[in-house]
Design a protein around this motif. Structure first.
Motif, PDB file in Angstrom:
ATOM      1  N   ALA A  57       0.831  -1.189   0.000  1.00 17.10           N
ATOM      2  CA  ALA A  57       0.000   0.000   0.000  1.00 17.10           C
ATOM      3  C   ALA A  57       0.875   1.251   0.000  1.00 17.10           C
ATOM      4  CB  ALA A  57      -0.910  -0.012   1.227  1.00 17.10           C
ATOM      5  N   ALA A  68     -13.886  -4.640  -3.070  1.00  9.61           N
ATOM      6  CA  ALA A  68     -12.467  -4.378  -2.802  1.00  9.61           C
ATOM      7  C   ALA A  68     -11.853  -3.596  -3.965  1.00  9.61           C
ATOM      8  CB  ALA A  68     -11.725  -5.695  -2.577  1.00  9.61           C
ATOM      9  N   GLN A 125     -12.778   0.027  -3.757  1.00  9.28           N
ATOM     10  CA  GLN A 125     -11.932   0.807  -2.842  1.00  9.28           C
ATOM     11  C   GLN A 125     -10.572   1.082  -3.460  1.00  9.28           C
ATOM     12  OE1 GLN A 125     -13.034   2.278  -0.435  1.00  9.28           O
ATOM     13  NE2 GLN A 125     -14.564   1.104   0.710  1.00  9.28           N
ATOM     14  N   LYS A 126     -10.080   0.091  -4.204  1.00  7.81           N
ATOM     15  CA  LYS A 126      -8.778   0.260  -4.857  1.00  7.81           C
ATOM     16  C   LYS A 126      -8.851   1.413  -5.854  1.00  7.81           C
ATOM     17  CE  LYS A 126      -5.255  -2.706  -6.784  1.00  7.81           C
ATOM     18  NZ  LYS A 126      -4.884  -4.091  -7.005  1.00  7.81           N
ATOM     19  N   ALA A 137     -23.303  -3.850  -5.629  1.00  9.46           N
ATOM     20  CA  ALA A 137     -22.666  -3.892  -4.310  1.00  9.46           C
ATOM     21  C   ALA A 137     -21.580  -2.827  -4.229  1.00  9.46           C
ATOM     22  CB  ALA A 137     -22.071  -5.271  -4.050  1.00  9.46           C
ATOM     23  N   PRO A 146     -22.418   1.909  -3.776  1.00 11.49           N
ATOM     24  CA  PRO A 146     -22.316   2.864  -2.666  1.00 11.49           C
ATOM     25  C   PRO A 146     -20.900   3.411  -2.486  1.00 11.49           C
ATOM     26  CG  PRO A 146     -23.522   0.901  -1.975  1.00 11.49           C
ATOM     27  CD  PRO A 146     -22.986   0.614  -3.341  1.00 11.49           C
ATOM     28  N   ARG A 169     -20.174   7.355  -2.749  1.00  7.89           N
ATOM     29  CA  ARG A 169     -19.672   8.139  -1.613  1.00  7.89           C
ATOM     30  C   ARG A 169     -18.335   8.780  -1.927  1.00  7.89           C
ATOM     31  NH1 ARG A 169     -20.984   3.157   1.928  1.00  7.89           N
ATOM     32  NH2 ARG A 169     -23.245   3.335   1.912  1.00  7.89           N
ATOM     33  N   PHE A 194      -4.320  -5.184  14.631  1.00  2.36           N
ATOM     34  CA  PHE A 194      -5.432  -5.063  13.681  1.00  2.36           C
ATOM     35  C   PHE A 194      -6.425  -4.002  14.131  1.00  2.36           C
ATOM     36  CE2 PHE A 194      -4.049  -9.173  11.952  1.00  2.36           C
ATOM     37  CZ  PHE A 194      -4.062  -8.822  10.629  1.00  2.36           C
ATOM     38  N   LEU A 233      -4.977  -0.644  13.202  1.00  5.33           N
ATOM     39  CA  LEU A 233      -4.497  -0.549  11.820  1.00  5.33           C
ATOM     40  C   LEU A 233      -5.033   0.674  11.063  1.00  5.33           C
ATOM     41  CD1 LEU A 233      -2.801  -2.093   9.685  1.00  5.33           C
ATOM     42  CD2 LEU A 233      -4.918  -3.179   8.964  1.00  5.33           C
ATOM     43  N   SER A 252      -4.286   1.963   2.885  1.00  4.90           N
ATOM     44  CA  SER A 252      -5.268   2.346   1.866  1.00  4.90           C
ATOM     45  C   SER A 252      -6.621   1.713   2.171  1.00  4.90           C
ATOM     46  CB  SER A 252      -4.790   1.912   0.490  1.00  4.90           C
ATOM     47  OG  SER A 252      -4.959   0.532   0.347  1.00  4.90           O
ATOM     48  N   PHE A 253      -7.683   2.352   1.699  1.00  7.73           N
ATOM     49  CA  PHE A 253      -9.025   1.820   1.889  1.00  7.73           C
ATOM     50  C   PHE A 253      -9.146   0.439   1.247  1.00  7.73           C
ATOM     51  CE2 PHE A 253     -11.364   6.107   2.499  1.00  7.73           C
ATOM     52  CZ  PHE A 253     -10.836   6.169   3.777  1.00  7.73           C
ATOM     53  N   TYR A 254      -8.375   0.223   0.205  1.00  7.44           N
ATOM     54  CA  TYR A 254      -8.409  -1.079  -0.467  1.00  7.44           C
ATOM     55  C   TYR A 254      -7.979  -2.183   0.502  1.00  7.44           C
ATOM     56  CZ  TYR A 254      -6.489  -4.831  -3.350  1.00  7.44           C
ATOM     57  OH  TYR A 254      -6.174  -6.052  -3.877  1.00  7.44           O
ATOM     58  N   VAL A 255      -6.905  -1.942   1.247  1.00  2.51           N
ATOM     59  CA  VAL A 255      -6.451  -2.933   2.226  1.00  2.51           C
ATOM     60  C   VAL A 255      -7.521  -3.120   3.304  1.00  2.51           C
ATOM     61  CG1 VAL A 255      -4.731  -3.416   3.997  1.00  2.51           C
ATOM     62  CG2 VAL A 255      -4.014  -2.500   1.793  1.00  2.51           C
ATOM     63  N   GLN A 303     -10.757  -2.604   3.019  1.00  2.00           N
ATOM     64  CA  GLN A 303     -11.906  -3.310   2.453  1.00  2.00           C
ATOM     65  C   GLN A 303     -11.609  -4.802   2.330  1.00  2.00           C
ATOM     66  OE1 GLN A 303     -14.950  -1.702   1.469  1.00  2.00           O
ATOM     67  NE2 GLN A 303     -15.631  -3.824   1.502  1.00  2.00           N
ATOM     68  N   THR A 304     -10.393  -5.109   1.906  1.00  7.15           N
ATOM     69  CA  THR A 304     -10.011  -6.514   1.794  1.00  7.15           C
ATOM     70  C   THR A 304     -10.082  -7.186   3.162  1.00  7.15           C
ATOM     71  OG1 THR A 304      -8.572  -5.903  -0.013  1.00  7.15           O
ATOM     72  CG2 THR A 304      -8.198  -8.046   0.960  1.00  7.15           C
ATOM     73  N   ASN A 313     -13.629  -7.828   4.139  1.00  8.03           N
ATOM     74  CA  ASN A 313     -14.063  -9.089   3.524  1.00  8.03           C
ATOM     75  C   ASN A 313     -13.534 -10.277   4.316  1.00  8.03           C
ATOM     76  OD1 ASN A 313     -15.281  -7.661   1.522  1.00  8.03           O
ATOM     77  ND2 ASN A 313     -13.753  -8.088  -0.038  1.00  8.03           N
ATOM     78  N   PRO A 323     -27.444   1.525   4.532  1.00  4.54           N
ATOM     79  CA  PRO A 323     -26.074   1.223   4.964  1.00  4.54           C
ATOM     80  C   PRO A 323     -26.042   0.866   6.441  1.00  4.54           C
ATOM     81  CG  PRO A 323     -26.364   3.575   4.670  1.00  4.54           C
ATOM     82  CD  PRO A 323     -27.617   2.925   4.165  1.00  4.54           C
ATOM     83  N   ILE A 377     -20.383   4.522   7.250  1.00  5.76           N
ATOM     84  CA  ILE A 377     -20.177   4.392   5.810  1.00  5.76           C
ATOM     85  C   ILE A 377     -18.711   4.498   5.416  1.00  5.76           C
ATOM     86  CG2 ILE A 377     -22.469   4.959   4.929  1.00  5.76           C
ATOM     87  CD1 ILE A 377     -21.708   7.798   4.801  1.00  5.76           C
ATOM     88  N   PRO A 400     -14.938   3.319   5.180  1.00  8.52           N
ATOM     89  CA  PRO A 400     -14.328   1.987   5.320  1.00  8.52           C
ATOM     90  C   PRO A 400     -13.734   1.790   6.705  1.00  8.52           C
ATOM     91  CG  PRO A 400     -13.644   3.018   3.274  1.00  8.52           C
ATOM     92  CD  PRO A 400     -14.416   4.050   4.018  1.00  8.52           C
ATOM     93  N   TYR A 411     -23.330  -4.194   0.923  1.00  2.44           N
ATOM     94  CA  TYR A 411     -23.468  -4.226  -0.536  1.00  2.44           C
ATOM     95  C   TYR A 411     -24.646  -3.379  -1.035  1.00  2.44           C
ATOM     96  CZ  TYR A 411     -20.536  -8.403  -0.128  1.00  2.44           C
ATOM     97  OH  TYR A 411     -19.544  -9.283   0.163  1.00  2.44           O
ATOM     98  N   SER A 412     -25.654  -3.172  -0.196  1.00  3.89           N
ATOM     99  CA  SER A 412     -26.882  -2.453  -0.545  1.00  3.89           C
ATOM    100  C   SER A 412     -27.744  -3.193  -1.564  1.00  3.89           C
ATOM    101  CB  SER A 412     -26.593  -1.028  -1.068  1.00  3.89           C
ATOM    102  OG  SER A 412     -26.275  -1.044  -2.430  1.00  3.89           O
TER     103      SER A 412
END
Lengths: 385, 607
Positions: free
Chosen positions: A16, A92, A95-96, A117, A120, A124, B320, B323, B329-332, B334-335, B338, B448, B457, B459, B532-533
């Motif tokens: 990252a 995911a 977000q990336k 999915a 949103p 945002r 964690f 973290l 990053s928001f990607y990390v 979000q992962t 999940n 949400p 909302i 991440p 997911y909405s």
């Protein structure tokens, strides 16, 4: 927790950080860097074939855009992330993309669960999600950053119904549809339009995408005694149904939605798809210059391969993205606003595409009435089959 | 009335097609007590080899069949030698996981070589049709029936009258005893895998010709239907597999006749559950047959969990927890969200599969029940999201336990198959019960996540929310495991007869485990729905169930920390391989195989 876990974590954050460094550098680098679009779609998994077709359409459009000087002198490029059409992965990826400042616009995903999915997150973060195959009526209701050039089924299905009922004179129809959000919505629009034109719906049958065997379904169809079959199918299942219908001895006229329009439909269906009527948005001999350019370019780039409907959607989408970015530049909000400003973009599907700002969709898809003759799609000559 | 004749014929024709896969599965199960999830992939490989032979090399049909049979047999031998034989002295669950990994690898290799586009596989038989009832049948129908019946017959004779056949049967009854009597067990296994793979390959080719269409998605469907047919007939029983397949075809066809096409698979899986409940060994199991070997005891690795000091756990949890305060990053994030959601599902599954020994292959259904309940509660009754999610958890616990309860009397692999079927049934009910679930259109506009009126909302806040929920569930489960109840669960897993003799009521304890597990899974599904909405019947699919089981086995069955580590690994790995684009699932499959090979008891060991 275990070492491995921490190691993954360290690796993840390192990646990252490196990515962060790369972004800041690219912000300084000026026009030599290409303008980047994010694509979220299936490259593996059960829908992988559609992702492959997208790529073909995108690449052709990009070649033409680059040859014409790119976007105000800068190149246009895309970053295709494989989502397998799985909502867990598409969020995911979303977000990336939203945290990657180079991305100015996102295209996809393929299926409704995966696309909606992620909506949103795009909404945002204020990054346009341009879902060019998302016909789900609620897709663009996700927010003002959701735009779609997918032909609304409210537009397409009445055209198909008019072809079947008014032109071909069918009075009693059996409708077979994919039991997905697309197939189900399409069926409802089709049934309403067909009834309005005075036809009777003898039976409707929804089948799941993995289905291969339609013999028993076709017995139900036979017993309903229709004078025409309507297929709201993709090309692979459409070809299967046509073959099995002919094998079990059903001789009725078959009409199919534009999504079967693909050389694969002819290959997979063989003799059984002869005389199948297809309502499409374009056809090979279409004199419109954008269609001729698309088909000639596609065949040249892909060794004589005929483009299909999904190739055309992707090609149009990339051209639309280029037109939008030309107006909006690299600011995400300006890109969103550009969707409202962009006018009459040459399009294979729409002729000239302009968004309806209220629905964030494009109206007025072109219409061509084709029939399969001697193993080729040809413009219908008005003769009944 | 003539329509019924047509439905019957159609049912038999498609049953024929299922039989080709089921016979191969039955053979392998008969010898190795293994459900070979790679059988569908061999079928896929056979179809594409057939395509190369027919379209590129223009071989005549008999030669095509020989080419495909030989090539597929080779693939089977390679799988046996390099994928499964190294695992023969490890726990019984390792080969099962290995076949899943092998199927990933084979499917991806085919997809990468031939592209995912469907291809036409022209039939090489003359196109004549015979009128039967209101429909027609062609020469290919007869050939498929011929191949199915002949191979079943040949296998029957081979197993009953040949020396190698005796060896196969001896090995299947008692491997160690067979070895002591001088049977070369490896040669037996090789023979079985070779034969089953040859049959699988040829059937893929014939079915491809039958539909004039082959594509890479055909493998999972073939395995699913084959497994259903095989179990209906009696697992490991070759003639039973053929009859089970025909019965399955008939039930599907009559289901379509009475209720319509969209109910077709519902009847297939209901048939399976009914057969399992009434005759757990399948319709054609002989009374003398040994009971199916329990998954418990021999199946689950008798390993010790890797000891993890408390401070390390606390440190990891603390890292964690804080973290998001670091520039991640928001990607990390979000992962990891999940991963936490999958972690909750894995906690649930590791409890029912690992701690009490009910290996469930339909766990995604619990997610779906939780997700739909929570979504509908918040949309229709405007329930606060926090309460709606808890409602989803409760509904999943109640409904999930009720649905699964008929399978409580089953043992061994049959539990997995029954839960697989129940999972499919739930998904099909969601698809068809339109007045409540909105069918294929799905539910959109789900509000949400929010807590006490504050919307979550960003991440970061979703990350903390899901992390806290998961850690809470994990702590509860840890507490449960160290209690008297947890020990009773493990006692049932390790030896249910002894547990019963000791006075434990199996059904009650199994219900308790499913109630707790169903709650965790339902919470995970509920959070996912609000994240997911939009959800529809495809959001929580069979692949999710298989993924969850992989996570649990990878982490170590019954191991709470292992479930979480496994979830992070299996969510993280495919994301880390993103750079490899189309190759990432292939790499994932290979990594999975290596993990199974070198760490069959799971990363952190069984608890």
């Amino acid at each position: 927790m275990s070492n491995i876990d921490r190691r993954t974590l360290v690796k993840g954050s390192l990646a990252a950080m490196m990515a962060g460094a790369a972004f800041s550098r690219s912000a300084f680098a000026q026009s030599s860097e290409p303008i980047l679009l994010g694509v979220s779609g299936p490259l593996t998994g059960p829908n992988a074939q559609y992702g492959t077709q997208w790529k073909q359409g995108f690449d052709l459009a990009l070649d033409e855009i680059q040859a014409a000087g790119g976007i105000n002198g800068r190149k246009l490029a895309y970053n295709f992330e494989d989502s397998q059409s799985d909502p867990r992965q598409s969020v995911a990826i979303a977000q990336k993309f939203v945290s990657d400042p180079r991305i100015v616009l996102e295209l996809g995903d393929f299926s409704s669960p995966a696309s909606m999915a992620a909506s949103p997150i795009y909404q945002r973060a204020g990054l346009v999600q341009f879902g060019f195959t998302n016909s789900h009526p609620d897709f663009t209701k996700g927010g003002d950053f959701m735009w779609s050039t997918s032909v609304s089924q409210a537009d397409e299905q009445p055209l198909l119904a008019a072809y079947a009922v008014k032109k071909l004179g069918l009075k009693k129809l059996a409708v077979l549809h994919l039991n997905t959000d697309w197939g189900r919505t399409s069926r409802d629009y089709f049934v309403n339009a067909a009834k309005e034109y005075g036809a009777e719906i003898a039976v409707t049958e929804g089948y799941i995408a993995e289905e291969r065997d339609f013999r028993s379904t076709l017995v139900r169809v036979r017993d309903a005694n229709p004078d025409g079959l309507v297929l709201i199918s993709y090309y692979s299942d459409g070809a299967l149904i046509a073959r099995q219908a002919r094998q079990v001895g059903l001789k009725q006229v078959i009409c199919a939605a534009s999504s079967v329009y693909s050389p694969k439909f002819l290959e997979l269906g063989g003799e059984a798809v002869e005389d199948v009527h297809v309502g499409t948005r374009y056809f090979p001999e279409d004199p419109r210059p954008e269609v001729q350019k698309f088909i000639a370019g596609f065949k040249k780039k892909y060794n004589g391969l005929e483009p299909d409907a999904f190739n055309a959607y992707a090609y149009d989408a990339m051209n639309m993205a280029a037109a939008v970015v030309k107006i909006g530049g690299t600011d995400r909000r300006a890109v969103r606003d550009a969707f409202m400003k962009v006018k009459d973009v040459p399009s294979v599907i729409f002729g000239a595409a302009t968004f309806d700002v209220a629905t964030r969709r494009v109206k007025g898809a072109m219409n061509a009435e084709l029939v399969v003759r001697k193993g080729q799609f040809a413009l219908w000559d008005g003769k009944p089959t | 009335m003539s329509s019924w004749l047509d439905y019957t014929i159609n049912g038999l024709i498609v049953g024929n097609v299922y039989a080709l896969v089921a016979v191969g599965l039955a053979l392998i199960f008969g010898v190795s007590r293994l459900i070979n999830f790679a059988q569908g992939s061999i079928y896929l490989v056979g179809a594409y080899i057939g395509w190369v032979a027919v379209v590129q090399l223009h071989t005549p049909l008999p030669l095509t069949i020989i080419v495909v049979a030989v090539a597929a047999a080779l693939v089977g031998l390679i799988i046996e030698r390099f994928g499964l034989r190294p695992l023969q002295n490890s726990v019984r669950i390792a080969p099962l996981l290995a076949t899943i990994g092998i199927s990933f690898v084979l499917d991806q290799l085919v997809m990468l070589t031939f592209s995912p586009n469907p291809r036409a596989l022209p039939s090489q038989l003359p196109d004549v049709r015979f009128q039967v009832g209101g429909g027609t049948i062609g020469p290919l129908d007869l050939l498929i029936a011929g191949v199915g019946l002949t191979s079943a017959l040949l296998l029957f004779v081979f197993l009953r009258y040949s020396k190698l056949g005796w060896a196969v049967r001896a090995a299947s009854q008692d491997r160690d005893a067979a070895m002591q009597m001088g049977v070369d067990v490896n040669r037996v296994n090789q023979a079985v895998f070779g034969i089953a793979a040859a049959l699988g390959g040829v059937s893929g080719m014939l079915v491809g010709m039958y539909y004039n269409q082959i594509d890479t998605a055909m493998s999972l469907q073939a395995t699913l239907k084959g497994v259903v047919a095989e179990v209906v007939g009696g697992a490991g029983n070759v003639p039973g597999a053929v009859i089970g397949s025909l019965l399955l075809g008939l039930v599907e066809s009559y289901g379509v006749a009475v209720f319509g096409t969209s109910y077709r698979n519902l009847f297939a899986f209901l048939l399976l559950v009914v057969v399992l409940v009434l005759r757990p060994n399948g319709l054609f199991a002989s009374a003398r047959q040994a009971p199916p070997e329990p998954l418990t005891g021999t199946f689950i690795a008798p390993s010790r969990p890797v000891p993890i000091p408390r401070w390390a756990l606390l440190a990891a949890a603390a890292i964690f927890a804080i973290l998001p305060l670091f520039p991640v990053s928001f990607y990390v994030l979000q992962t990891l969200i999940n991963a936490w959601l999958l972690g909750m599902l894995a906690l649930s599954l590791t409890l029912v599969a690992g701690t009490i020994g009910q290996v469930s292959l339909g766990h995604a259904a619990l997610l779906a029940i939780g997700a739909y309940t929570s979504a509908l509660l918040s949309l229709t009754f405007s329930a606060p999201v926090g309460l709606a999610i808890i409602g989803g958890g409760l509904m999943s616990a109640a409904l999930g336990t009720a649905l699964i309860s008929p399978s409580f009397r089953l043992r061994g692999h049959y539990v997995s198959i029954a839960t697989l079927a129940i999972g499919e049934i739930v998904s099909l009910v969601i698809l068809n019960w339109e007045s409540v679930t909105r069918g294929p259109i799905g539910i959109s506009g789900i509000p949400p996540l929010s807590l006490f009126g504050y919307e979550l909302i960003s991440p970061t806040s979703i990350y903390w929310f899901s992390f806290v929920v998961m850690v809470t569930l994990a702590l509860l489960q840890g507490r449960l495991l160290s209690s008297h109840l947890g020990r009773s669960f493990r006692a049932i897993r390790d030896d249910d007869i002894a547990a019963r003799a000791y006075g434990l009521s199996l059904n009650r304890y199994k219900s308790l485990a499913f109630i707790f597990g169903g709650f965790a899974a339902g919470i995970s599904g509920g959070i996912a729905a609000h994240l997911y909405s939009y959800i529809n019947h495809e959001t929580f699919n069979t692949q999710q169930s298989i993924l969850a089981l992989t996570v649990v086995i990878l982490g170590g069955l019954g191991n709470v920390v292992g479930a979480i580590v496994g979830a992070v690994a299996l969510v993280g790995l495919p994301e880390m391989f993103r750079i490899a684009a189309e190759y990432r699932i292939l790499i994932y499959g290979i990594v999975l195989l290596l993990l199974v090979r070198f760490r069959p008891q799971g990363l952190l060991g069984t608890m």
